[in-house]
Enzyme design. Structure first.
Site, PDB file in Angstrom:
ATOM      1  N   GLY A  63       0.789  -1.235   0.000  1.00  0.00           N
ATOM      2  CA  GLY A  63       0.000   0.000   0.000  1.00  0.00           C
ATOM      3  C   GLY A  63       0.815   1.277   0.000  1.00  0.00           C
ATOM      4  O   GLY A  63       0.279   2.367   0.188  1.00  0.00           O
ATOM      5  N   GLY A  65       2.262   2.562  -2.551  1.00  0.00           N
ATOM      6  CA  GLY A  65       2.120   3.260  -3.833  1.00  0.00           C
ATOM      7  C   GLY A  65       3.184   2.883  -4.856  1.00  0.00           C
ATOM      8  O   GLY A  65       3.496   3.678  -5.742  1.00  0.00           O
ATOM      9  N   LYS A  66       3.722   1.691  -4.756  1.00  0.00           N
ATOM     10  CA  LYS A  66       4.761   1.271  -5.714  1.00  0.00           C
ATOM     11  C   LYS A  66       4.212   1.243  -7.145  1.00  0.00           C
ATOM     12  O   LYS A  66       4.870   1.697  -8.070  1.00  0.00           O
ATOM     13  CB  LYS A  66       5.322  -0.112  -5.331  1.00  0.00           C
ATOM     14  CG  LYS A  66       6.061  -0.124  -4.003  1.00  0.00           C
ATOM     15  CD  LYS A  66       6.667  -1.472  -3.686  1.00  0.00           C
ATOM     16  CE  LYS A  66       5.614  -2.552  -3.509  1.00  0.00           C
ATOM     17  NZ  LYS A  66       4.628  -2.285  -2.441  1.00  0.00           N
ATOM     18  N   THR A  68       1.651   2.958  -8.395  1.00  0.00           N
ATOM     19  CA  THR A  68       1.440   4.335  -8.858  1.00  0.00           C
ATOM     20  C   THR A  68       2.777   4.983  -9.226  1.00  0.00           C
ATOM     21  O   THR A  68       2.881   5.697 -10.224  1.00  0.00           O
ATOM     22  CB  THR A  68       0.760   5.168  -7.738  1.00  0.00           C
ATOM     23  OG1 THR A  68      -0.295   4.400  -7.182  1.00  0.00           O
ATOM     24  CG2 THR A  68       0.216   6.472  -8.286  1.00  0.00           C
ATOM     25  N   GLU A  84       6.455  -6.458  -9.901  1.00  0.00           N
ATOM     26  CA  GLU A  84       6.630  -7.698  -9.137  1.00  0.00           C
ATOM     27  C   GLU A  84       5.956  -8.850  -9.898  1.00  0.00           C
ATOM     28  O   GLU A  84       4.814  -8.697 -10.355  1.00  0.00           O
ATOM     29  CB  GLU A  84       5.961  -7.506  -7.760  1.00  0.00           C
ATOM     30  CG  GLU A  84       6.735  -8.079  -6.614  1.00  0.00           C
ATOM     31  CD  GLU A  84       6.127  -7.722  -5.258  1.00  0.00           C
ATOM     32  OE1 GLU A  84       6.735  -8.067  -4.252  1.00  0.00           O
ATOM     33  OE2 GLU A  84       5.050  -7.091  -5.215  1.00  0.00           O
ATOM     34  N   TYR A 102      -1.225 -18.375   0.965  1.00  0.00           N
ATOM     35  CA  TYR A 102      -2.192 -17.679   1.816  1.00  0.00           C
ATOM     36  C   TYR A 102      -3.035 -18.660   2.615  1.00  0.00           C
ATOM     37  O   TYR A 102      -3.355 -18.426   3.770  1.00  0.00           O
ATOM     38  CB  TYR A 102      -3.119 -16.776   0.972  1.00  0.00           C
ATOM     39  CG  TYR A 102      -2.554 -15.400   0.724  1.00  0.00           C
ATOM     40  CD1 TYR A 102      -2.424 -14.479   1.772  1.00  0.00           C
ATOM     41  CD2 TYR A 102      -2.155 -15.004  -0.546  1.00  0.00           C
ATOM     42  CE1 TYR A 102      -1.898 -13.223   1.545  1.00  0.00           C
ATOM     43  CE2 TYR A 102      -1.623 -13.749  -0.778  1.00  0.00           C
ATOM     44  CZ  TYR A 102      -1.500 -12.859   0.274  1.00  0.00           C
ATOM     45  OH  TYR A 102      -0.983 -11.615   0.045  1.00  0.00           O
ATOM     46  N   GLU A 136      10.152  -3.259  -9.358  1.00  0.00           N
ATOM     47  CA  GLU A 136       9.305  -3.243  -8.161  1.00  0.00           C
ATOM     48  C   GLU A 136       9.802  -4.325  -7.209  1.00  0.00           C
ATOM     49  O   GLU A 136       9.723  -5.500  -7.503  1.00  0.00           O
ATOM     50  CB  GLU A 136       7.848  -3.504  -8.550  1.00  0.00           C
ATOM     51  CG  GLU A 136       6.900  -3.424  -7.364  1.00  0.00           C
ATOM     52  CD  GLU A 136       5.438  -3.710  -7.726  1.00  0.00           C
ATOM     53  OE1 GLU A 136       4.572  -3.503  -6.873  1.00  0.00           O
ATOM     54  OE2 GLU A 136       5.182  -4.146  -8.864  1.00  0.00           O
ATOM     55  N   ARG A 137      10.333  -3.894  -6.092  1.00  0.00           N
ATOM     56  CA  ARG A 137      10.968  -4.777  -5.109  1.00  0.00           C
ATOM     57  C   ARG A 137      12.156  -5.535  -5.723  1.00  0.00           C
ATOM     58  O   ARG A 137      12.539  -5.303  -6.881  1.00  0.00           O
ATOM     59  CB  ARG A 137       9.968  -5.721  -4.441  1.00  0.00           C
ATOM     60  CG  ARG A 137       8.947  -4.974  -3.558  1.00  0.00           C
ATOM     61  CD  ARG A 137       8.451  -5.850  -2.422  1.00  0.00           C
ATOM     62  NE  ARG A 137       7.592  -5.113  -1.484  1.00  0.00           N
ATOM     63  CZ  ARG A 137       6.278  -5.310  -1.340  1.00  0.00           C
ATOM     64  NH1 ARG A 137       5.679  -6.217  -2.073  1.00  0.00           N
ATOM     65  NH2 ARG A 137       5.594  -4.603  -0.468  1.00  0.00           N
ATOM     66  N   GLU A 204      -5.706  -8.892  -0.275  1.00  0.00           N
ATOM     67  CA  GLU A 204      -5.325  -8.013   0.842  1.00  0.00           C
ATOM     68  C   GLU A 204      -6.469  -7.796   1.828  1.00  0.00           C
ATOM     69  O   GLU A 204      -6.354  -6.995   2.757  1.00  0.00           O
ATOM     70  CB  GLU A 204      -4.850  -6.666   0.298  1.00  0.00           C
ATOM     71  CG  GLU A 204      -3.539  -6.746  -0.472  1.00  0.00           C
ATOM     72  CD  GLU A 204      -3.173  -5.438  -1.166  1.00  0.00           C
ATOM     73  OE1 GLU A 204      -2.097  -5.389  -1.778  1.00  0.00           O
ATOM     74  OE2 GLU A 204      -3.973  -4.472  -1.082  1.00  0.00           O
TER      75      GLU A 204
END
Lengths: 293, 293
Positions: A63, A65-66, A68, A84, A102, A136-137, A204
């Site tokens: 959350g 904002g990656k 965006t 990612e 999960y 991303e990451r 999430e």
């Protein structure tokens, strides 16, 4: 292999539009002052082959904002964006590893994180034909935030953690996965928790505040407090608590920072990049209020 | 990356002691006939740096005599012996992964095989200062025999198998792990089962005949029937059913074969090896009855 961790506390004039960059730094390998007149973006030198792009890891909590942030850079044709590899985690020969993880974390954490390492490694090694690459990451946040968290809360058995850690060490010491810059989208856990509840992505739905807080602490320990032996690149910290109407300005700061730093790298190491075109056609402003760790 | 799979059906005189090797072959890259007089082992050419050793994988079922085979070669100072890294599997930061795996295979197979891949990869990449390197098993037998077996009998979930297989493919395509020769110690399951019961190693107490039979089939499928897309090197098949009093003679055949083939490689590719000393000081006999697949 890790880049130098330096604090850029230079205060050049914000009105400067010169491409002859003067970047005081406490880096162990200070950037050279280079005068470039006829070839302001040093394109001739940049055309050397067999080089790697200026690589940026975009790191931050869930959350933060990656997405965006990455979208903001989509308009630059000189930048390759690598998100990612979630779709790979959702479909490996038809198996949804993310979903399995999960549903039964103790059973699937080892398998899932092993695959995360592989897909991240693939991102790190993926060739680009642009001079800048935004990821991303990274395999580093996978290790220092997510695997670390699973080990601490007992989802991973210590022996499983040891195997994942050995793999991480092997990769880190033997395969070139270094970055040139980390952009850390720093947030407050309570703010991103509210943001997550509003956007309501399917996986999430049940993310508790405590998990967000623990992940925040792990990001801070890695990127700010430096509790691990290494941080793979200098860190640019952005205030990612800002809402969408304000955050564009914050992103613009990093835009300049990323593009300017790419030029700096070219200037100090002309074989570093091999762009097909100039990195940017707009004058580069030096932004003194940037906090670089 | 895989070497050519060829059948050496040459029938030169077994009494030949010439070091001028004539090796008819159906290999796609036939070895050149080389006359070597002043420098019989081609040492001058072999002294090129940055080369890799002639690498041999010693493969076979449990109880096929891999340890005895390796011990036979200990007297050659030109050969580096790398045994299966069992001690690493027994002690990773104090954790005995081998024991955990034996006690609860479905829970530990993924973790154990992930670590086996890493330790095998380390063996494959380990530098040597000798011109010949003998490895007990390889990342290939880990994948095509042991992981394959765990997948087929359900010890590994198909999604876990998929992750291990993706890692194997990544390593195989990106990291140099090729061999020059595979020595296959071919056995009959009933014979090795009896042998295992007699030697009574602690972790082999309960190895059932069916397991030995299944592993035998997987070795045959990989090295003889070639059901997988590739076999990483030519295969030298030895009769490892022979008992200890007879097997030394059988090993001697491979001894000549390995050493002669190492010389062949040097002759056909002088930069291949970089020995500090000659590979062997004894005349090399060509053994026509060798079966090379």
């Amino acid at each position: 292999m890790p880049g130098p961790n330096y604090k850029n506390d230079s205060k050049p004039s914000a009105s400067s539009t010169s491409t002859s960059a003067v970047v005081p730094s406490t880096s162990s390998t200070p950037l050279e002052v280079v005068k470039v007149e006829d070839d302001p973006l040093n394109c001739k030198k940049m055309c050397a082959k067999n080089t790697k792009p200026f690589t940026v890891f975009v790191e931050g909590n869930i959350g933060s904002g990656k997405t965006t942030f990455l979208e903001h850079f989509r308009r630059f044709e000189d930048i390759t964006l690598l998100t990612e590899p979630v779709e790979e985690w959702r479909n490996l020969n038809g198996w949804n590893l993310l979903d399995l993880m999960y549903k039964d974390p103790p059973k699937w954490a080892m398998t899932f994180q092993s695959y995360v390492s592989l897909t991240m490694l693939d991102m790190h090694r993926r060739p680009t034909d642009t001079p800048v690459k935004l990821m991303e990451r990274s395999i580093f946040s996978a290790r220092y935030c997510f695997v670390e968290h699973m080990m601490r809360n007992g989802t991973l058995h210590p022996a499983q953690f040891a195997v994942l850690d050995e793999w991480f060490r092997f990769i880190n010491h033997n395969i070139p996965i270094a970055a040139d810059l980390i952009v850390y989208l720093k947030t407050s856990p309570s703010i991103v928790h509210e943001r997550i509840k509003k956007r309501a992505r399917s996986e999430e739905q049940c993310v508790p505040l405590t998990y967000i807080e623990e992940l925040h602490k792990l990001h801070e320990d890695w990127l700010i407090n430096r509790v691990h032996a290494e941080c793979p690149a200098p860190v640019l910290v952005l205030d990612a608590d800002l809402d969408l109407s304000q955050i564009t300005e914050e992103y613009k700061k990093s835009e300049h920072q990323i593009l300017r730093k790419a030029v700096d790298v070219v200037m100090s190491s002309p074989n570093k990049l091999s762009p097909k075109k100039p990195i940017t056609t707009t004058p580069i402003k030096i932004v003194p209020q940037m906090r670089i760790l």
